[in-house]
Scaffold this active site. Structure first.
Site, mmCIF file in Angstrom:
data_model
loop_
_atom_site.group_PDB
_atom_site.id
_atom_site.type_symbol
_atom_site.label_atom_id
_atom_site.label_comp_id
_atom_site.label_asym_id
_atom_site.label_seq_id
_atom_site.Cartn_x
_atom_site.Cartn_y
_atom_site.Cartn_z
ATOM 1 N N ASP A 189 40.021 27.920 15.284
ATOM 2 C CA ASP A 189 38.740 28.418 14.673
ATOM 3 C C ASP A 189 38.752 29.863 14.609
ATOM 4 O O ASP A 189 38.124 30.164 13.377
ATOM 5 C CB ASP A 189 37.666 28.226 15.848
ATOM 6 C CG ASP A 189 37.290 26.608 15.877
ATOM 7 O OD1 ASP A 189 37.973 25.777 15.176
ATOM 8 O OD2 ASP A 189 36.140 26.382 16.525
ATOM 9 N N ASP A 197 38.535 31.618 11.084
ATOM 10 C CA ASP A 197 37.327 32.767 10.787
ATOM 11 C C ASP A 197 37.764 34.004 10.431
ATOM 12 O O ASP A 197 37.177 34.730 9.720
ATOM 13 C CB ASP A 197 36.517 32.845 12.171
ATOM 14 C CG ASP A 197 35.702 31.693 12.427
ATOM 15 O OD1 ASP A 197 35.552 30.845 11.453
ATOM 16 O OD2 ASP A 197 35.174 31.387 13.457
ATOM 17 N N SER A 245 26.202 0.396 -13.720
ATOM 18 C CA SER A 245 25.900 -0.110 -12.554
ATOM 19 C C SER A 245 26.389 -1.461 -12.090
ATOM 20 O O SER A 245 27.334 -1.968 -12.913
ATOM 21 C CB SER A 245 24.420 -0.221 -12.196
ATOM 22 O OG SER A 245 23.691 -1.258 -12.488
ATOM 23 N N GLU A 259 35.312 -3.062 -0.442
ATOM 24 C CA GLU A 259 34.891 -1.768 -0.131
ATOM 25 C C GLU A 259 33.566 -1.694 0.332
ATOM 26 O O GLU A 259 32.806 -2.506 0.028
ATOM 27 C CB GLU A 259 35.016 -0.671 -1.455
ATOM 28 C CG GLU A 259 36.410 -0.550 -2.110
ATOM 29 C CD GLU A 259 36.309 0.389 -3.148
ATOM 30 O OE1 GLU A 259 34.996 0.990 -3.632
ATOM 31 O OE2 GLU A 259 37.367 0.640 -3.805
ATOM 32 N N LYS A 280 29.863 -0.808 0.228
ATOM 33 C CA LYS A 280 28.731 -0.160 -0.581
ATOM 34 C C LYS A 280 27.880 0.912 0.044
ATOM 35 O O LYS A 280 27.274 0.636 0.723
ATOM 36 C CB LYS A 280 27.888 -1.195 -1.170
ATOM 37 C CG LYS A 280 27.099 -0.672 -2.252
ATOM 38 C CD LYS A 280 26.503 -1.853 -2.964
ATOM 39 C CE LYS A 280 25.635 -1.660 -4.250
ATOM 40 N NZ LYS A 280 24.531 -0.682 -4.105
ATOM 41 N N ASP A 300 25.551 3.753 0.944
ATOM 42 C CA ASP A 300 23.993 3.816 0.287
ATOM 43 C C ASP A 300 23.916 5.428 0.059
ATOM 44 O O ASP A 300 23.146 6.040 0.878
ATOM 45 C CB ASP A 300 23.197 3.366 1.589
ATOM 46 C CG ASP A 300 21.766 3.110 1.007
ATOM 47 O OD1 ASP A 300 21.681 3.072 -0.158
ATOM 48 O OD2 ASP A 300 20.916 2.932 1.990
ATOM 49 N N TYR A 360 35.696 6.507 -5.042
ATOM 50 C CA TYR A 360 36.128 5.222 -5.296
ATOM 51 C C TYR A 360 36.755 4.702 -6.560
ATOM 52 O O TYR A 360 36.992 3.507 -6.845
ATOM 53 C CB TYR A 360 35.331 4.276 -4.656
ATOM 54 C CG TYR A 360 33.876 4.537 -5.321
ATOM 55 C CD1 TYR A 360 33.369 4.326 -6.336
ATOM 56 C CD2 TYR A 360 32.737 4.762 -4.372
ATOM 57 C CE1 TYR A 360 31.920 4.453 -6.710
ATOM 58 C CE2 TYR A 360 31.463 5.088 -4.478
ATOM 59 C CZ TYR A 360 31.310 4.968 -6.004
ATOM 60 O OH TYR A 360 29.752 5.253 -6.405
ATOM 61 N N LYS A 420 36.115 -5.749 -5.816
ATOM 62 C CA LYS A 420 36.790 -5.242 -7.204
ATOM 63 C C LYS A 420 37.900 -5.923 -7.535
ATOM 64 O O LYS A 420 38.707 -5.893 -6.621
ATOM 65 C CB LYS A 420 36.839 -3.787 -7.411
ATOM 66 C CG LYS A 420 35.593 -2.953 -7.050
ATOM 67 C CD LYS A 420 35.943 -1.697 -6.862
ATOM 68 C CE LYS A 420 34.898 -0.565 -6.534
ATOM 69 N NZ LYS A 420 34.903 0.595 -6.348
ATOM 70 N N LYS A 425 24.959 -7.831 -1.364
ATOM 71 C CA LYS A 425 23.925 -6.931 -0.498
ATOM 72 C C LYS A 425 23.805 -7.500 0.796
ATOM 73 O O LYS A 425 23.591 -8.712 0.743
ATOM 74 C CB LYS A 425 22.714 -6.833 -1.282
ATOM 75 C CG LYS A 425 22.712 -6.150 -2.513
ATOM 76 C CD LYS A 425 22.794 -4.506 -2.317
ATOM 77 C CE LYS A 425 21.759 -3.732 -2.583
ATOM 78 N NZ LYS A 425 20.975 -3.528 -3.041
ATOM 79 N N CYS A 475 -7.308 15.886 17.906
ATOM 80 C CA CYS A 475 -5.984 16.380 17.874
ATOM 81 C C CYS A 475 -5.514 16.157 19.374
ATOM 82 O O CYS A 475 -6.123 16.610 20.405
ATOM 83 C CB CYS A 475 -5.757 17.823 17.631
ATOM 84 S SG CYS A 475 -4.111 18.426 17.865
ATOM 85 N N CYS A 514 -4.881 20.014 20.881
ATOM 86 C CA CYS A 514 -5.842 20.863 21.121
ATOM 87 C C CYS A 514 -7.311 20.057 20.959
ATOM 88 O O CYS A 514 -8.274 21.117 21.523
ATOM 89 C CB CYS A 514 -5.768 21.908 19.917
ATOM 90 S SG CYS A 514 -6.402 21.346 18.422
ATOM 91 N N CYS A 546 -4.892 18.120 11.918
ATOM 92 C CA CYS A 546 -5.729 18.936 12.882
ATOM 93 C C CYS A 546 -6.138 20.082 12.045
ATOM 94 O O CYS A 546 -5.287 20.491 11.470
ATOM 95 C CB CYS A 546 -4.695 19.418 13.965
ATOM 96 S SG CYS A 546 -5.389 20.562 15.025
ATOM 97 N N CYS A 552 -4.632 25.061 17.235
ATOM 98 C CA CYS A 552 -3.902 23.834 18.033
ATOM 99 C C CYS A 552 -2.430 24.779 18.622
ATOM 100 O O CYS A 552 -1.414 25.032 17.748
ATOM 101 C CB CYS A 552 -3.459 22.915 17.171
ATOM 102 S SG CYS A 552 -2.498 21.686 17.620
HETATM 103 S S1 IVH Z 1 31.896 1.179 -8.056
HETATM 104 C C1 IVH Z 1 31.083 0.283 -12.611
HETATM 105 N N1 IVH Z 1 32.276 1.515 -5.430
HETATM 106 O O1 IVH Z 1 26.555 1.275 -6.065
HETATM 107 C C2 IVH Z 1 31.217 0.193 -10.983
HETATM 108 N N2 IVH Z 1 30.057 1.599 -6.367
HETATM 109 O O2 IVH Z 1 25.104 -0.730 -7.461
HETATM 110 C C3 IVH Z 1 31.088 1.307 -10.497
HETATM 111 N N3 IVH Z 1 28.330 2.418 -4.648
HETATM 112 O O3 IVH Z 1 26.325 3.047 -9.174
HETATM 113 C C4 IVH Z 1 30.527 1.590 -9.107
HETATM 114 N N4 IVH Z 1 29.720 2.379 -3.081
HETATM 115 O O4 IVH Z 1 26.361 4.394 -7.073
HETATM 116 C C5 IVH Z 1 31.306 1.366 -6.552
HETATM 117 N N5 IVH Z 1 32.480 1.535 -3.148
HETATM 118 C C6 IVH Z 1 31.603 1.696 -4.161
HETATM 119 C C7 IVH Z 1 30.485 1.835 -4.127
HETATM 120 C C8 IVH Z 1 29.691 1.860 -5.282
HETATM 121 C C9 IVH Z 1 28.358 2.605 -3.589
HETATM 122 C C10 IVH Z 1 27.192 2.553 -5.698
HETATM 123 C C11 IVH Z 1 27.215 3.343 -6.842
HETATM 124 C C12 IVH Z 1 26.850 2.499 -7.967
HETATM 125 C C13 IVH Z 1 26.034 1.348 -7.075
HETATM 126 C C14 IVH Z 1 25.853 0.078 -7.949
#
Ligand code: IVH
Length: 708
Positions: A65, A69, A114, A149, A151, A153, A258, A321, A345, A442, A445, A460, A466
């Site tokens: 560290d 720095d 998407s 992979e 997904k 969030d 990804y 994929k 999902k 409240c 207070c 409040c 307070c």
């Molecule tokens: S591939 C055309 N891989 O999920 C394919 N997307 O519901 C492009 N996401 O818009 C996406 N993890 O923002 C891919 N391992 C992953 C992902 C992923 C999250 C999101 C991404 C996409 C959305 C689709």
């Protein structure tokens, strides 16, 4: 160089160290030598970025560290001595940069599509069948391999590297047109600013907020009387939309990549591409599996049901994929999604448990929020014992009583929500149940709570005031981004409020040595430090910092600056008619009716007026320093397209030269500067309003005081 350690040492030294740091920085710059050249500077940038990468991507730091720095200080010193050398990808930019006035739109050649969603083993079987049939139709009889992979969030982004340097980061937007969030992404610590090879690369991935950071942020928001973010995706989106990247830098976002847009030399599979991205130093999820059959796929999906909870980030499903890039091409796309990939999902996670109690929280702005105390229950791999109830309207909609069994859901949200009351389980237990009327007083207070028109929150009114609310407000006021008064920890603030030394924010400036010395556990040295920090706060306050510190609803630093630009001192703001202030502010691009209204309401409240006058009486009468000279004084600039340096750099230089920077072209704009791939809208607007169009060289000429 743990982030925590660094934060702690900063907090311990506070701002008073900045003078010392400057001296040290000069000394190290000296060591580096006036003969140090730009190449050596660039080498130091690259070295520090490599250390960042080893720490944040590989989890395998190779430097202590302290040494890190030292090198960082050396870099800062060189940058201070040679501002013209500074590159936008410098590690010093990780802390954020000058706030933007808006995001620039970025049009992309290959749309970000998407994914279609599936929810069951049956759906997955159908998908697998479609892929097999699609390939067979194209004469390919090989069984497809699929990569599984997580997904993540978060928010999808696209990153552009030119010759190995990160130059652009954009959101998905509508797929074709996203927003340039480069400056914000530069603060994301595991996002490499340079790659290990000097390649041109377009990659896609996800920005996300790790669970822990998300929980912490929501706790802070609740304490400050702000609505918590609903889930990590919203928190990430909200953060990415911040115009002030210094705020983004404080919220630990992370990135995983990804997908590659286009292809990479000699790579035929997706898993090969992921390895390639890893080799370049990009953060890639480490544990993707490749499966060769439907059975193996379904098995892997069940493995993930448990595995998801152990990850440090929220995963709302899986992405499957096709691995072979040639097969992907054969399968192609529908109008909205690829045929070679699908999202699976996870089912929302729910559990039933008993509501034991409802506690009340009071935030900085006085909002009183109900928090459910639950009998601990396992949900998505964690033990849940508290749930968010948002507000009392929601509670009465649910008709929930203490003692009820409630259905709790965690679907993306980390703080679980109460979805419903299991009414059947009330039978025979009626006597155990206790209604939960909204509080009228409240809890801190005892003041009578109010509801502002159009709001669901109970507040409040702080007429007493307070103590809890005041404590939160004082802490917020002293915050580094606000008045930057160091040394007032939670305990001290609490004893100041309890002892009655602070009854409102202005009382901070009336504290005396004698009064402080009477407080328990506060020695002479601490007292002197506190008084010194307050004195520094007083002399260094600018109007924009002060307005930020007041915590007017919706007025963060960016908007506080806008107000400060219009009313250069607290005195003139106080003298202005609140209605006129409203009209002025609502005219500022992006300010909006709600914010302007909040400022008007704040200023017209007699209690606030008295408070602001009290600040002035106590010697706090901040002004906003204005740049009143410079070759660009009175000129307004807008930029479109890519210039040789990031837009923020030009913004800073334009402002330092007395000019203004705006994100859109109006009749008030003096010049539109265009770079490569300029946006059509701005050009059209410039032609419409007769705004002269300049190229970068002409802007440089103006900046150095010549005519374009
Ligand atoms: S591939 C055309 N891989 O999920 C394919 N997307 O519901 C492009 N996401 O818009 C996406 N993890 O923002 C891919 N391992 C992953 C992902 C992923 C999250 C999101 C991404 C996409 C959305 C689709």
């Amino acid at each position: 160089m743990s982030a925590k350690k660094k934060g702690a040492s900063k907090a311990a030294t506070g701002t008073s160290a900045s003078g010392v740091e400057k001296v040290e920085a000069k000394a190290t710059a000296g060591l580096f030598g006036s003969d140090g050249n730009r190449d050596e500077y660039l080498a130091l940038v690259a070295e520090l970025l490599e250390h960042d990468r080893r720490y944040y991507v590989d989890n395998d730091p190779s430097i202590a560290d302290f040494e890190y720095d030292q090198k960082k200080k050396q870099l800062e010193a060189i940058e201070a001595a040679h501002p013209d050398w500074v590159v936008a990808h410098s590690p010093t930019r990780r802390v954020g940069h000058t706030p933007l006035s808006g995001f620039v739109k970025v049009e992309r050649a290959v749309a970000m599509l998407s994914l279609d969603n599936t929810y069951s083993a049956g759906d997955l079987t159908d998908f697998f069948g479609r892929v097999v049939r699609g390939l067979q139709g194209a004469g390919d009889r090989r069984s497809p391999e699929l990569v599984v992979e997580p997904k993540i969030d978060g928010i999808g982004i696209e990153l552009t590297y030119k010759a190995g340097v990160f130059v652009l980061g954009a959101t998905r937007g509508d797929g074709l047109i996203g927003e340039d969030v480069t400056q914000n992404l530069r603060t994301v610590k595991n996002l490499p600013m340079i790659l290990k090879e000097k390649v041109d690369l377009l990659v896609r991935g996800e920005v996300y907020m790790p669970r822990e950071a998300f929980d912490k942020l929501n706790v802070e928001r609740l304490a400050a009387g702000e609505e918590p973010f609903k889930n990590p995706r919203n928190a990430t989106g909200g953060t990415l939309k911040q115009l002030d990247s210094r705020i983004v830098a404080k919220r630990p976002l992370r990135v995983l990549v990804y997908e590659v847009v286009g292809d990479a030399p000699g790579i035929a599979t997706h898993s090969g591409l992921l390895d390639y991205l890893r080799r370049l130093g990009l953060p890639v999820y480490p544990d993707t599996k490749t499966v060769g059959s439907l059975d193996a796929l379904l098995k892997e999906v069940t493995v993930w049901q448990d595995k998801r909870a152990s990850l440090p980030f929220e995963v709302d499903g899986l992405v499957l994929k096709v691995n072979d890039l040639g097969q992907r091409e054969q399968l192609g796309f529908t109008a909205r999604a690829p045929r070679w990939a699908i999202a699976y999902k996870f089912p929302a996670q729910q559990a039933t448990t008993k509501l034991l109690d409802v506690e009340l929280g009071v935030g900085r702005t006085g909002v009183v929020t109900p928090v459910a105390v639950l009998q601990p229950v396992e949900l998505a791999g964690t033990t849940v014992s508290r749930a968010s109830m948002h507000n009392w309207d929601q509670m009465s909609r649910l008709g929930v009583m203490v003692g009820d069994f409630v259905l709790v859901e965690k679907a993306g949200e980390i703080i679980p929500q109460i979805l419903a009351v299991v009414k059947e389980r009330r039978q025979g237990r009626e006597s155990e149940l206790r209604p939960i009327p909204p509080p009228t007083k409240c809890p801190e207070c005892g003041d009578t709570l109010i509801k502002r028109p159009g709001e669901v929150a109970l507040r409040c009114p702080n007429t007493k005031p307070c103590p809890r609310q005041l404590r939160e407000a004082v802490t917020f006021f002293c915050n580094r981004d606000a008045m930057n008064i160091t040394g007032l920890g939670d305990k001290l603030v609490e004893s100041l409020v309890t002892a009655g030394l602070i009854k409102d924010l202005a009382d901070l400036f009336a504290l005396t040595r004698a009064a402080l010395l009477r407080l328990p556990r506060l020695g002479e040295k601490s007292v002197d430090n506190v008084l010194a920090a307050i004195a520094t706060g007083r002399t260094e306050a600018t109007l924009s910092r002060f307005l930020t510190a007041l915590g007017i609803p919706g007025i963060g630093w960016v908007w506080a600056q806008k107000i400060a630009e219009q009313y250069s001192s607290l005195d003139s703001l106080l003298k202005a008619d609140p209605e006129a202030v409203y009209r002025d502010l609502v005219g500022i691009h992006g300010f909006g009716d709600e914010r302007a209204g909040a400022v008007r309401d704040y200023l017209s409240d007699p209690q606030t007026q008295a408070l602001l006058r009290k600040f002035i009486t106590l010697g706090l009468s901040p002004n906003e320093p204005v740049v009143s000279t410079g070759p660009l004084l009175g000129k307004t600039f807008c930029i479109t397209g890519t210039l040789s340096k990031p837009r923020g750099d030009f913004q800073k230089r334009i402002e330092a030269a007395g000019g203004k920077f705006t994100s859109s072209v109006t009749k008030k704009t003096s010049y539109l500067v265009i770079g490569a791939d300029p946006g059509e809208d701005k050009r059209t607007a410039a032609t419409k309003h007769g705004v002269p169009i300049l190229e970068e060289a002409a802007l440089e000429a103006l900046l150095s005081g010549k005519s374009p």
